[in-house]
Scaffold this motif. Sequence first.
Motif, PDB file in Angstrom:
ATOM      1  N   PRO A 174       0.819  -1.220   0.000  1.00  0.00           N
ATOM      2  CA  PRO A 174       0.000   0.000   0.000  1.00  0.00           C
ATOM      3  C   PRO A 174       0.849   1.264   0.000  1.00  0.00           C
ATOM      4  O   PRO A 174       1.847   1.364   0.733  1.00  0.00           O
ATOM      5  CB  PRO A 174      -0.798  -0.120   1.295  1.00  0.00           C
ATOM      6  CG  PRO A 174       0.033  -0.971   2.188  1.00  0.00           C
ATOM      7  CD  PRO A 174       0.803  -1.906   1.304  1.00  0.00           C
ATOM      8  N   MET A 240      -6.453   5.384   6.604  1.00  0.00           N
ATOM      9  CA  MET A 240      -5.749   4.146   6.257  1.00  0.00           C
ATOM     10  C   MET A 240      -6.212   2.983   7.133  1.00  0.00           C
ATOM     11  O   MET A 240      -6.349   1.842   6.662  1.00  0.00           O
ATOM     12  CB  MET A 240      -4.244   4.346   6.374  1.00  0.00           C
ATOM     13  CG  MET A 240      -3.670   5.334   5.362  1.00  0.00           C
ATOM     14  SD  MET A 240      -3.992   4.859   3.639  1.00  0.00           S
ATOM     15  CE  MET A 240      -2.769   3.566   3.419  1.00  0.00           C
ATOM     16  N   HIS A 245      -5.433  -0.777   6.303  1.00  0.00           N
ATOM     17  CA  HIS A 245      -3.971  -0.831   6.242  1.00  0.00           C
ATOM     18  C   HIS A 245      -3.368  -0.295   7.539  1.00  0.00           C
ATOM     19  O   HIS A 245      -3.443   0.904   7.817  1.00  0.00           O
ATOM     20  CB  HIS A 245      -3.446  -0.028   5.055  1.00  0.00           C
ATOM     21  CG  HIS A 245      -3.798  -0.624   3.728  1.00  0.00           C
ATOM     22  ND1 HIS A 245      -3.434  -1.905   3.376  1.00  0.00           N
ATOM     23  CD2 HIS A 245      -4.488  -0.114   2.663  1.00  0.00           C
ATOM     24  CE1 HIS A 245      -3.887  -2.166   2.147  1.00  0.00           C
ATOM     25  NE2 HIS A 245      -4.530  -1.101   1.706  1.00  0.00           N
ATOM     26  N   LYS A 246      -2.745  -1.187   8.297  1.00  0.00           N
ATOM     27  CA  LYS A 246      -2.061  -0.768   9.518  1.00  0.00           C
ATOM     28  C   LYS A 246      -0.645  -0.285   9.220  1.00  0.00           C
ATOM     29  O   LYS A 246      -0.074   0.505   9.970  1.00  0.00           O
ATOM     30  CB  LYS A 246      -2.014  -1.926  10.510  1.00  0.00           C
ATOM     31  CG  LYS A 246      -3.373  -2.358  11.041  1.00  0.00           C
ATOM     32  CD  LYS A 246      -3.230  -3.487  12.042  1.00  0.00           C
ATOM     33  CE  LYS A 246      -4.587  -3.909  12.578  1.00  0.00           C
ATOM     34  NZ  LYS A 246      -4.460  -5.044  13.555  1.00  0.00           N
ATOM     35  N   HIS A 247      -0.073  -0.765   8.125  1.00  0.00           N
ATOM     36  CA  HIS A 247       1.301  -0.422   7.744  1.00  0.00           C
ATOM     37  C   HIS A 247       1.314  -0.054   6.265  1.00  0.00           C
ATOM     38  O   HIS A 247       0.690  -0.749   5.450  1.00  0.00           O
ATOM     39  CB  HIS A 247       2.242  -1.596   8.012  1.00  0.00           C
ATOM     40  CG  HIS A 247       2.100  -2.181   9.387  1.00  0.00           C
ATOM     41  ND1 HIS A 247       1.953  -3.521   9.610  1.00  0.00           N
ATOM     42  CD2 HIS A 247       2.054  -1.582  10.593  1.00  0.00           C
ATOM     43  CE1 HIS A 247       1.830  -3.749  10.909  1.00  0.00           C
ATOM     44  NE2 HIS A 247       1.888  -2.587  11.525  1.00  0.00           N
ATOM     45  N   TYR A 248       2.042   0.994   5.916  1.00  0.00           N
ATOM     46  CA  TYR A 248       2.010   1.474   4.541  1.00  0.00           C
ATOM     47  C   TYR A 248       3.180   2.413   4.287  1.00  0.00           C
ATOM     48  O   TYR A 248       3.862   2.876   5.205  1.00  0.00           O
ATOM     49  CB  TYR A 248       0.697   2.209   4.261  1.00  0.00           C
ATOM     50  CG  TYR A 248       0.314   3.208   5.343  1.00  0.00           C
ATOM     51  CD1 TYR A 248       0.737   4.529   5.282  1.00  0.00           C
ATOM     52  CD2 TYR A 248      -0.453   2.805   6.442  1.00  0.00           C
ATOM     53  CE1 TYR A 248       0.407   5.435   6.271  1.00  0.00           C
ATOM     54  CE2 TYR A 248      -0.783   3.701   7.444  1.00  0.00           C
ATOM     55  CZ  TYR A 248      -0.363   5.012   7.353  1.00  0.00           C
ATOM     56  OH  TYR A 248      -0.678   5.907   8.352  1.00  0.00           O
TER      57      TYR A 248
END
Length: 659
Positions: A174, A240, A245-248
Amino acid sequence: MAKKPTNKTQSESKAKGNNTKKSSSSGNIGKLLFVFAILGGLLAFYVYKLVTTPPETPKYDLEQWWGPYPKDQTIDVSIRPFKIEFSDVIVNDLRERLMHRRPFVEPLEDAGFTYGFNSKFLGQVLHYWQNKYNFKDRENFFNKFDQYITNIQGLDIHYLHVKPKVSDSVEVVPLLMLHGWPGSVREFYELIPKLITPQSGHNFVFEIIAPSLPGFGYSQGPARKEFGPLETAVVMSNLMKRIGHKHYYIQGGDAGHTVGSTIATLFPEQVLGFHTNLPINTGRVATALLFVGSLWPSTIVENRLQSRMYPLSEHIPKLLEETGYLHIQATKPDTIGIALTDSPAGLAAYILEKFSSWTNLAFKNATDGRLLEKYQLTHLLDNVMLYWASNSITTSVRIYAEAFSKRTMAMRLDDIPTEVPTWGIKFKHELMFYSDCLLKLKYKNYLHSTMVEEGGHFAAFEMPHVMAKDIFEAVKTFREFHNSQKTSPLEARGQTVKETQTKTIYDFTVKDLNGKQIKLEKYKGHVVLIVNVASQCGLTDTNYKELNILYEKYAERGLRILAFPCNQFGGQEPGSPEEIFQFTKDRGVKFDIFEKVNVNGENTHPLWNFLKTSQAGFITDFIKWNFSKFLVDRNGVPVERFAPTVSPLELEEYLDKYL
């Protein structure tokens, strides 16, 4: 009978007295100079500490309401499909206004764009907009990417969401893309297809989330003041999370750089890497060094790049000339907003003039601003249409009033370091240039700068092929960075098989500040909170204060706090054991302080290797910053891990669980 002193004797006595006075006077002056030297040194040290000590991370509310009141108790937080529409009402009104505009004042001879948008060329632009711009075709163009709206903290936020169609062998990651002013998501339309298409040498592609910033385009603006970069960053972070999405990764330029940098500062655990095409650092130390560098440029910037920064006598006047708009928008945004809301001609001139001079300052000498040398007129008007059709110019320019308010400036966001890996691309004609050494003061893991010998401020719009290639390279490097930071097998670090089989902290021995060996089995039966600390961090005051509060409140129930000084993050724990002891004593610290250790790298203390492998961190298990926290239960087993930004008092619910 006493002898009367001779004239010679009287003279000698008088001279001796004068010498004694002179000696006494010289001694007093020497003492004064010594005192002044001490005071000057103390003042210099105070100023140094004031300038170089990072401020604390500002407080923020993840659920603060920015929509209108009264607050609807049944807010729809679903993700709703959205399509851009240029309705007949909007189009007919626009054409009427363009048709009945007043005659423009003739431009000065040979003025080009030096006095602003050339009115002769503007007539050509508006004629095209009125008669040749195909509104229906452009509406379809905008809607070729999936778009959505969802309500975040009371604001309807619009965003593009483009998912690649690739085989299972290609990883999809992402990417949050953030535009600036006077740009919009339109800047990304030529770039996005390149980012969702597999590239040679890369085993991943991007899932694109490109929101319109609050107040821009079809994203609702806040109903109240004090919605600045920090608050925008919180909304984007929540967006997010809403999407899943926790990480991007993040890419940003202009205001998108500011918001992206703020997200990386506030939420480093979420951001895998930050790519910026406006790599700047306006922190105090960086600014001071920027001016010092005007005397010795080679100490700040490489010789081959000096002309991009110095002499300041050339660069500052150019910057001042191009930032008049900023002063207006930072002080009276609604006044200019009203004028531009009522006039499509004014809106087009105001926005497109920036696409000329900010692409290359030399362009303003031409009658047409050389706009069509880099961009198609249809594409430029696409961007203007987003502002016009959504009636968002006023809410968009308010971002400057909030970004340059006393409140936001006092946060000193650029003085708060972040460990998020960062990569910058520097285009030749960008308005501002900062050397890597200045950027590394803010971005502790600033990995690379790509130097481009052309291009300007609107890089994604002007040179999408260059931007796409650079984003792929940056993310590849970010991934390699994280892999290199991952804890390798314990055997590879020279640890024994016994250490790899460790189950509790009781198997370790540490040293206290006096160098005495302490076996951690002494803490058997206690709940233990282990923290890496520093004396000069922006988080220091809050953490020490709240750790003391926790200890005093829960010690009787069995809580023990073990603090390990560490100098690996910004050199913020440089003191000797004696200095650290005095520092903690002055703050009334009652919990246990140990010898300074390394918590990352080849020389990591075995206890910290054990903690990191027992409770892995975000993506990698390395410690990101001062005041990372590990909670160990009564059996000596690490059970929880908390980021540096989590304050100690937020751990009370966990303490109640384990105590």
